[in-house]
Every structure is written in C-alpha cells, then in structure tokens.
Design an enzyme around this catalytic site. Structure first.
Site, PDB file in Angstrom:
ATOM      1  N   TRP A 100      -0.795   6.574  -4.512  1.00  0.00           N
ATOM      2  CA  TRP A 100       0.026   6.363  -3.315  1.00  0.00           C
ATOM      3  C   TRP A 100       1.356   7.106  -3.521  1.00  0.00           C
ATOM      4  CZ3 TRP A 100       3.734   1.849  -2.408  1.00  0.00           C
ATOM      5  CH2 TRP A 100       4.129   1.794  -1.064  1.00  0.00           C
TER       6      TRP A 100
ATOM      7  N   ASP B  17      -1.913  -2.652  -8.964  1.00  0.00           N
ATOM      8  CA  ASP B  17      -1.454  -2.692  -7.578  1.00  0.00           C
ATOM      9  C   ASP B  17      -2.631  -3.188  -6.738  1.00  0.00           C
ATOM     10  OD1 ASP B  17      -0.520  -2.286  -5.042  1.00  0.00           O
ATOM     11  OD2 ASP B  17       0.129  -0.221  -5.352  1.00  0.00           O
TER      12      ASP B  17
ATOM     13  N   ALA C 269      -3.249  -4.120  -3.197  1.00  0.00           N
ATOM     14  CA  ALA C 269      -2.701  -4.130  -1.832  1.00  0.00           C
ATOM     15  C   ALA C 269      -3.779  -4.350  -0.780  1.00  0.00           C
ATOM     16  CB  ALA C 269      -1.971  -2.820  -1.556  1.00  0.00           C
TER      17      ALA C 269
ATOM     18  N   LYS D 270      -1.782  -6.270   4.365  1.00  0.00           N
ATOM     19  CA  LYS D 270      -3.028  -5.845   5.007  1.00  0.00           C
ATOM     20  C   LYS D 270      -3.976  -7.020   5.211  1.00  0.00           C
ATOM     21  CE  LYS D 270      -1.065  -2.122   3.608  1.00  0.00           C
ATOM     22  NZ  LYS D 270      -0.769  -0.769   3.626  1.00  0.00           N
TER      23      LYS D 270
HETATM   24  C1  LMR Z   1      -0.147   3.638   3.383  1.00  0.00           C
HETATM   25  O1  LMR Z   1      -0.440   4.086   2.272  1.00  0.00           O
HETATM   26  O2  LMR Z   1      -0.346   4.257   4.438  1.00  0.00           O
HETATM   27  C2  LMR Z   1       0.447   2.271   3.488  1.00  0.00           C
HETATM   28  O3  LMR Z   1       0.541   1.675   2.236  1.00  0.00           O
HETATM   29  C3  LMR Z   1       1.703   2.241   4.243  1.00  0.00           C
HETATM   30  C4  LMR Z   1       2.851   2.861   3.530  1.00  0.00           C
HETATM   31  O4  LMR Z   1       3.883   2.186   3.428  1.00  0.00           O
HETATM   32  O5  LMR Z   1       2.751   4.013   3.082  1.00  0.00           O
END
Ligand code: LMR
Length: 393
Positions: free
Chosen positions: A126, A207, A209, A242
């Site tokens: 991410w 993590d 999420a 989420k």
């Molecule tokens: C994403 O990866 O799109 C989500 O986790 C939202 C974000 O804050 O980036």
C-alpha cells in the site's frame, strides 16, 4: 514561514478520486480508491451500524473523554474478533485513528523500542506504508512478493528476502487480501514464514485492513492467529473501515503481543503515551458502534450476514470478469482474477495501458494497474473486459 513549505506530491490513490469526479463522460467507471460500492454504486451504511448508532444515540449520556487507550469493551471485542483465543496477559492494545493510525503508532512503538529498527515491506505494498515511513525517516527495504508472470506470490523470493530481517527489525505483512495485488499466501506458506521469524527474531507487523473481504471473517484471520500463537512478539494493526463500512469514523486498533506480562505492561504504557503525543484520545464513535455490534448476538449476526453478502458480491464479480476475459482473450491468462482475494487485483498492465483505459474508456484504476473489484457491477464487468482487451493488456 509558511511560504517556505515545499509542495507535497499528491497521494496517487486520493488524486484519482478528484480526477474521476472531474470527468464528465457518461458511463465512467471508478476502480480506484478501496471503498466498497454495492451494485447501485452506493457505499451503504450497514444495517447493524445504523441500529447500533440508534442505540448509542438513545442511551449515551455523556461525550466526556474516553480512556487514552480507548474503551476496554471495544479493545476486547476486537481482540476476540481478530485472535479468537486471546492471551490477555500478553496483549497490549489501544484504539487508533483508523487502521492507518494503528500502522503509524506501530512504527512509532517499534522505533521507541529500537531506534535502529529497519522495516521490511512487500514489493509492492500500500503506497501509504512507504509514504509514512519516508515521512518518519524510518529505513525500509522491500522484499520480493508479487510474481508479475503468474500474478501470484513469488514465495521463494519472499522467503529469501524476509530472512534478511534481524532481531529487532520489523517485517510488515498483509494479514489477508493483499493491497495492491490481491495475491495471498496459503496457510502452509504462512507456517513457513513463521519458521523464518522463529529463527531470525524479527517481529511481524500485520496489517489487517480487510478481514471478512476475502474468504470469510474467521478464514481471513487464520494467518494472523497462527502468527500470534507461534511467536513471542507480534504487532497487529486492524481496521474497521472496510468490514464495518465506517471509513470516515476512523476506527482501528493497534495490538501488541508481548513476551510476558511485564513487557505487556511496558507496551501498554508506551502505546497510550503515543496516543497522547499524537492526538490524545482516540475517536470513540466508530469504536462504540463496533463494540455494540460485536457484543450483541442479534446485531453481530446481522452484520456478519451483510458482510458475507458484500464478500460474495465481490467474489461473483471476480468470477464474471475472469470468465468474460477468458471468452474475449481465448485464453486463461486472466484466471488469476478469480483466484485473487479481497477488494483488489493487480492486472499487470503498463502505465500506458492504464492511461489508455482512462482516456479511451473512462475507466479509472491506480497507475500500477490495481483495480478495485467492488467498483464494478454485473453490467460494467463486460465493459471493463472489452476495454482491457482493446488496450492490449
Ligand atoms: C486504498 O488502498 O485505496 C484504501 O486503503 C484507501 C486509502 O486510504 O488509500
């Protein structure tokens, strides 16, 4: 003073939201930011969340500060949801400002405990993981993760690279539904990863999420539970954005499993201290909604059922997209889309092809070709499939 500031590079995912809004073309498709949308394109407030909010509104008598660590009811309910068997004497936890806040506090905690800490992150991960570490000045290296040929996990590369992490280093892992690729380890592979940690003494930071978005609420936590059962020290950053659909309430938790109860007390004190330094008290509304749902059997059952609907909708879209692409391409090279789990899949397209999708077909995805499956519906899947083939992907 303020004129001395340097312009900040915009976040790539958040920038897409603005670009999409500004596009006036009919039939545009947003596969960017990781937000669930139902087949009507709406991000709904879940039924149990509405019911819990009503109950809170009717019964809450004060908005005075909560504890620095957040409410115990919330932290206990979350520990139970994530870990199932909770080693309470070894578990420190604090409510955080979303899952992102938990990641940030985890990294701060690691640096407090070891000023020389290095962080190992998957390639790719991410983008905000990297951005936060750069901002903090934390040294990090990437470990091999995604095999762009198979669109699965390069497990041999991953094992070799995470074995380089030493005692006191952090290895950041995605507990399920890897963001941005959608490619995940099997439980057997997780066992091998645990064996590497047992040998190296490095500490996993998981993590989590997207619990409930992949194979189910419990199945998605299996890897985290295995790691937590096996290792003396584990950090877990979990998000409720989420799976409870409460993105803007900023509801998350940082859990730290310590070697023994004395180390647990030290971790608890440091985590509360970090909350105080960064924002004082954690937000309470979302946390209270979550604990109200998780501790009431009827609300919990209704929430779990709706979460299953969300998950199955995404799985259905994955199957449909893989099948459309099989027909159009006359090959099985897109079958990985049905194998991936969670909100995202990385298509493996070039930045030029991603741009072409945007220019020619008004289809928006992140530049690394991450697409949000939940941005589709049964009618837009064929449109996307056709555009993918037309873009030469
Ligand atoms: C994403 O990866 O799109 C989500 O986790 C939202 C974000 O804050 O980036």
């Amino acid at each position: 003073m303020l004129s001395n500031l340097q312009p900040q590079a915009p976040d790539k995912i958040l920038m897409l939201i603005e670009e999409f809004k500004a596009d006036t073309r009919q039939g545009k498709i947003d596969l960017g930011v990781g937000v669930y949308k139902d087949p009507q394109g709406v991000t709904p407030v879940m039924r149990a969340v509405k019911a819990a909010e009503q109950r809170i509104w009717e019964t809450q008598t004060t908005k005075a500060y909560t504890g620095l660590a957040g409410e115990a009811d919330y932290r206990n309910a979350m520990a139970q949801m994530v870990l199932a068997d909770v080693p309470a004497d070894r578990l420190a936890s604090v409510a955080s400002v979303g899952g992102t806040g938990a990641i940030r506090q985890a990294l701060e905690l690691a640096r407090l405990a070891n000023p020389d800490v290095r962080v190992f992150v998957s390639d790719p991960t991410w983008p905000n993981h990297l951005s936060i570490m750069k901002f903090m000045g934390l040294p990090f290296t990437e470990y091999r993760y995604f095999d762009s040929e198979t669109r699965g996990v390069d497990f041999d590369g991953m094992k070799a690279d995470i074995a380089q992490a030493g005692r006191g280093d952090i290895v950041l892992l995605h507990g399920c539904c890897h963001n941005p690729t959608g490619a995940n380890l099997t439980l057997d592979q997780w066992s091998e990863v645990v064996a590497i940690f047992e040998k190296s003494g490095a500490i996993p930071l998981i993590d989590l999420a997207y619990q409930g978005f992949g194979d189910g609420l419990d199945a998605d936590a299996e890897a985290t539970r295995l790691v937590a059962r096996s290792l003396p020290e584990v950090l877990i950053a979990a998000s409720c954005s989420k799976n409870f659909g409460i993105y803007r309430e900023r509801t998350g938790i940082l859990m730290a499993l310590a070697e023994n109860s004395a180390a647990r007390d030290l971790a608890q004190g440091s985590m509360a201290y970090l909350n105080r330094q960064n924002f004082s008290f954690p937000p309470d509304h979302g946390a209270r909604v979550v604990s109200t749902i998780l501790t009431d059997s009827a609300l919990r059952a209704d929430w779990a059922a709706e979460l299953e609907e969300v998950r199955n909708t995404m799985l259905g879209l994955r199957d449909q997209l893989a099948s459309e692409l099989r027909d159009l391409s006359g090959s099985d090279r897109f079958d990985f889309i049905a194998r991936h789990r969670g909100m995202f899949s990385r298509l493996g397209a070039t930045p030029e092809q991603v741009q072409k999708l945007k220019t020619d077909a008004a289809i928006y995805m992140v530049g690394d070709s991450r697409l949000n499956i939940a941005g589709l519906n049964r009618d837009t899947v064929p449109v996307l499939a056709r555009a993918i083939i037309d873009a030469g992907i």
